[in-house]
Design a protein around this motif. Structure first.
Motif, PDB file in Angstrom:
ATOM      1  N   ASN A 168       0.817  -1.213   0.000  1.00 13.52           N
ATOM      2  CA  ASN A 168       0.000   0.000   0.000  1.00 13.52           C
ATOM      3  C   ASN A 168       0.857   1.272   0.000  1.00 13.52           C
ATOM      4  OD1 ASN A 168      -2.334  -1.528   0.048  1.00 13.52           O
ATOM      5  ND2 ASN A 168      -2.509  -1.481   2.275  1.00 13.52           N
ATOM      6  N   PHE A 169       1.950   1.249   0.768  1.00 19.31           N
ATOM      7  CA  PHE A 169       2.819   2.428   0.835  1.00 19.31           C
ATOM      8  C   PHE A 169       3.527   2.662  -0.497  1.00 19.31           C
ATOM      9  CE2 PHE A 169       6.785   4.637   1.773  1.00 19.31           C
ATOM     10  CZ  PHE A 169       6.355   5.682   2.579  1.00 19.31           C
ATOM     11  N   LEU A 170       4.018   1.603  -1.112  1.00 23.65           N
ATOM     12  CA  LEU A 170       4.733   1.737  -2.377  1.00 23.65           C
ATOM     13  C   LEU A 170       3.802   2.219  -3.503  1.00 23.65           C
ATOM     14  CD1 LEU A 170       6.960  -1.429  -2.066  1.00 23.65           C
ATOM     15  CD2 LEU A 170       7.749   0.943  -2.044  1.00 23.65           C
ATOM     16  N   ARG A 171       2.528   1.886  -3.401  1.00 17.70           N
ATOM     17  CA  ARG A 171       1.567   2.413  -4.369  1.00 17.70           C
ATOM     18  C   ARG A 171       1.483   3.936  -4.261  1.00 17.70           C
ATOM     19  NH1 ARG A 171      -3.146  -2.211  -3.586  1.00 17.70           N
ATOM     20  NH2 ARG A 171      -2.119  -3.788  -4.895  1.00 17.70           N
ATOM     21  N   GLU A 172       1.593   4.449  -3.023  1.00 21.57           N
ATOM     22  CA  GLU A 172       1.585   5.905  -2.829  1.00 21.57           C
ATOM     23  C   GLU A 172       2.819   6.538  -3.472  1.00 21.57           C
ATOM     24  OE1 GLU A 172      -0.814   7.764  -1.495  1.00 21.57           O
ATOM     25  OE2 GLU A 172      -2.038   5.969  -1.199  1.00 21.57           O
ATOM     26  N   MET A 173       3.963   5.875  -3.361  1.00 21.87           N
ATOM     27  CA  MET A 173       5.183   6.370  -3.997  1.00 21.87           C
ATOM     28  C   MET A 173       5.022   6.412  -5.519  1.00 21.87           C
ATOM     29  SD  MET A 173       8.625   4.940  -2.130  1.00 21.87           S
ATOM     30  CE  MET A 173       9.526   6.108  -1.097  1.00 21.87           C
ATOM     31  N   LYS A 174       4.434   5.348  -6.045  1.00 21.50           N
ATOM     32  CA  LYS A 174       4.250   5.283  -7.501  1.00 21.50           C
ATOM     33  C   LYS A 174       3.248   6.342  -7.984  1.00 21.50           C
ATOM     34  CE  LYS A 174       3.959   1.030  -9.224  1.00 21.50           C
ATOM     35  NZ  LYS A 174       3.563  -0.392  -9.292  1.00 21.50           N
ATOM     36  N   LYS A 175       2.218   6.579  -7.189  1.00 20.10           N
ATOM     37  CA  LYS A 175       1.247   7.623  -7.538  1.00 20.10           C
ATOM     38  C   LYS A 175       1.908   8.996  -7.594  1.00 20.10           C
ATOM     39  CE  LYS A 175      -2.915   5.498  -5.573  1.00 20.10           C
ATOM     40  NZ  LYS A 175      -3.906   5.607  -4.465  1.00 20.10           N
ATOM     41  N   ALA A 176       2.955   9.168  -6.762  1.00 22.29           N
ATOM     42  CA  ALA A 176       3.668  10.451  -6.729  1.00 22.29           C
ATOM     43  C   ALA A 176       4.649  10.584  -7.898  1.00 22.29           C
ATOM     44  CB  ALA A 176       4.414  10.593  -5.399  1.00 22.29           C
ATOM     45  N   GLY A 177       4.688   9.597  -8.775  1.00 26.58           N
ATOM     46  CA  GLY A 177       5.478   9.709  -9.995  1.00 26.58           C
ATOM     47  C   GLY A 177       6.837   9.056  -9.967  1.00 26.58           C
ATOM     48  N   TYR A 178       7.128   8.268  -8.925  1.00 25.64           N
ATOM     49  CA  TYR A 178       8.443   7.623  -8.842  1.00 25.64           C
ATOM     50  C   TYR A 178       8.430   6.334  -9.651  1.00 25.64           C
ATOM     51  CZ  TYR A 178       9.639  11.112  -5.440  1.00 25.64           C
ATOM     52  OH  TYR A 178       9.896  12.326  -4.837  1.00 25.64           O
ATOM     53  N   GLN A 179       9.266   6.315 -10.687  1.00 26.05           N
ATOM     54  CA  GLN A 179       9.326   5.178 -11.608  1.00 26.05           C
ATOM     55  C   GLN A 179      10.374   4.146 -11.179  1.00 26.05           C
ATOM     56  OE1 GLN A 179       7.086   5.247 -14.144  1.00 26.05           O
ATOM     57  NE2 GLN A 179       6.419   7.206 -13.302  1.00 26.05           N
ATOM     58  N   GLU A 180      11.371   4.601 -10.471  1.00 30.40           N
ATOM     59  CA  GLU A 180      12.516   3.746 -10.114  1.00 30.40           C
ATOM     60  C   GLU A 180      12.632   3.724  -8.588  1.00 30.40           C
ATOM     61  OE1 GLU A 180      17.272   3.471 -11.274  1.00 30.40           O
ATOM     62  OE2 GLU A 180      15.988   4.996 -12.197  1.00 30.40           O
ATOM     63  N   ILE A 181      12.250   2.599  -7.973  1.00 31.07           N
ATOM     64  CA  ILE A 181      12.224   2.488  -6.508  1.00 31.07           C
ATOM     65  C   ILE A 181      13.141   1.345  -6.078  1.00 31.07           C
ATOM     66  CG2 ILE A 181      10.777   2.222  -4.455  1.00 31.07           C
ATOM     67  CD1 ILE A 181       8.399   3.140  -6.123  1.00 31.07           C
ATOM     68  N   TYR A 182      13.891   1.584  -5.001  1.00 34.65           N
ATOM     69  CA  TYR A 182      14.844   0.593  -4.478  1.00 34.65           C
ATOM     70  C   TYR A 182      14.506   0.249  -3.025  1.00 34.65           C
ATOM     71  CZ  TYR A 182      17.581   1.386  -8.676  1.00 34.65           C
ATOM     72  OH  TYR A 182      17.977   1.458  -9.988  1.00 34.65           O
TER      73      TYR A 182
END
Length: 327
Positions: A168-182
């Protein structure tokens, strides 16, 4: 010094036998009239009588003591768990004895043995290794595990919803436009909390192992620098817990890189200093106090035979996303 009130005094004041008072104190009141129970209660309250716990435990075989085995007392997560356990046990008339295993299985085994020698009523364990043979020496009906869970559940275990809350948290990151997450962590294998959070990461972001950064591996600092410097898309880092976030920040603070200008940042676990940082850090907030409360309630219910099951249960306390200013 005023004379200490005894069980004999209470019996004489009420006009019943010592055995009747003993039955009342031990909760065996089903054959006792409501009038007698109320008279005993009022007399105990008026005199301030305090039962002798040691003598009482010899009769009931219940020391009214809960032993708690902690893997690492310095872990900030565990302090709220301890408070939840203590508050709950104290409210039910139990005392709590804590031991620290210092993340060493041998010490954990010694702590378990010591608590058994003290004849504690039950044990709550935050174990070094949930899959360790040490766990087999713990009685199923007198033990509850917290935080880490075994691959094959052997004890009732209270945990956070590690995988789901990470997704759920990582979905929020992706919604904020982050394409590359580590995913940033200390070594994962064998530690269920890290494994479950990484499973959530793989489910929502990628199974590509190049997106896993283990802080103790050689060259990881340079790799982090290079990833930020060469990123073509918006880049973000998700740290496995508070101590991991702190270690990660020590690395990036050696550079001119800053969040959220150069990279997004989020973490599992919500520690007080994360809200003080400028910008403050988005995180997954565990209800660690409630984990302690639930573990204690469940254990006490088992000891009173209110809960009876031969198969172990996984009890899950939900976490929540707290979105601040770090991405």
């Amino acid at each position: 010094m005023p004379k200490k009130v005894t069980i004999t005094d209470i019996a004489n004041l009420v006009g019943v036998s010592k055995a009747t008072i003993s039955y009342y104190l031990n909760g065996n009141t089903h054959k006792m009239s409501l009038e007698t129970r109320e008279k005993i209660r009022q007399t105990i309250e008026a005199t301030g009588y305090q039962p002798n716990k040691i003598a009482r435990s010899l009769v009931t075989k219940d020391t009214k003591t809960i032993g708690v085995v902690i893997a690492d007392i310095t872990n900030p997560f565990i302090s709220s768990v301890i408070k939840g356990i203590t508050d709950t046990c104290t409210s039910k008339g139990y005392t709590v004895t804590f031991t620290n295993s210092d993340n060493q299985e041998e010490i954990e085994q010694e702590n378990i043995a010591r608590l058994k020698q003290q004849n504690v009523s039950g044990i709550i364990i935050d174990t070094v290794d949930a899959n360790s043979p040490n766990i087999s020496q713990l009685a199923f009906d007198k033990t509850v595990m917290v935080d880490r869970q075994a691959k094959k559940l052997r004890l009732d275990t209270v945990v956070s919803n590690n995988r789901e809350s990470t997704v759920n948290f990582l979905r929020e990151m992706k919604k904020a436009g982050y394409q590359e997450i580590y995913f940033v962590s200390f070594p994962i294998e064998g530690i269920s909390t890290r494994e479950m959070r990484y499973q959530g990461f793989m489910e929502e972001v990628t199974e590509d192992s190049s997106h896993l950064l283990i802080l103790e591996e050689p060259g990881v600092e340079k790799r982090i620098y290079d990833l930020i410097q060469k990123a073509k898309d918006k880049i973000a880092f998700f740290t496995m817990n508070g101590p991991t976030l702190l270690a990660f920040m020590k690395i990036v603070n050696k550079t001119s890189f800053r969040y959220p200008e150069d990279f997004g940042l989020g973490s599992y676990e919500d520690l007080a200093w994360m809200d003080v940082l400028n910008p403050n850090v988005s995180c997954i907030r565990q209800d660690s106090y409630q984990i302690g409360v639930l573990a204690a309630r469940h254990l006490l219910a088992k000891l009173k035979k209110e809960k009876s099951s031969s198969s172990p249960k996984l009890l899950v306390v939900p976490s929540e996303s707290v979105i601040r200013n770090s991405f």
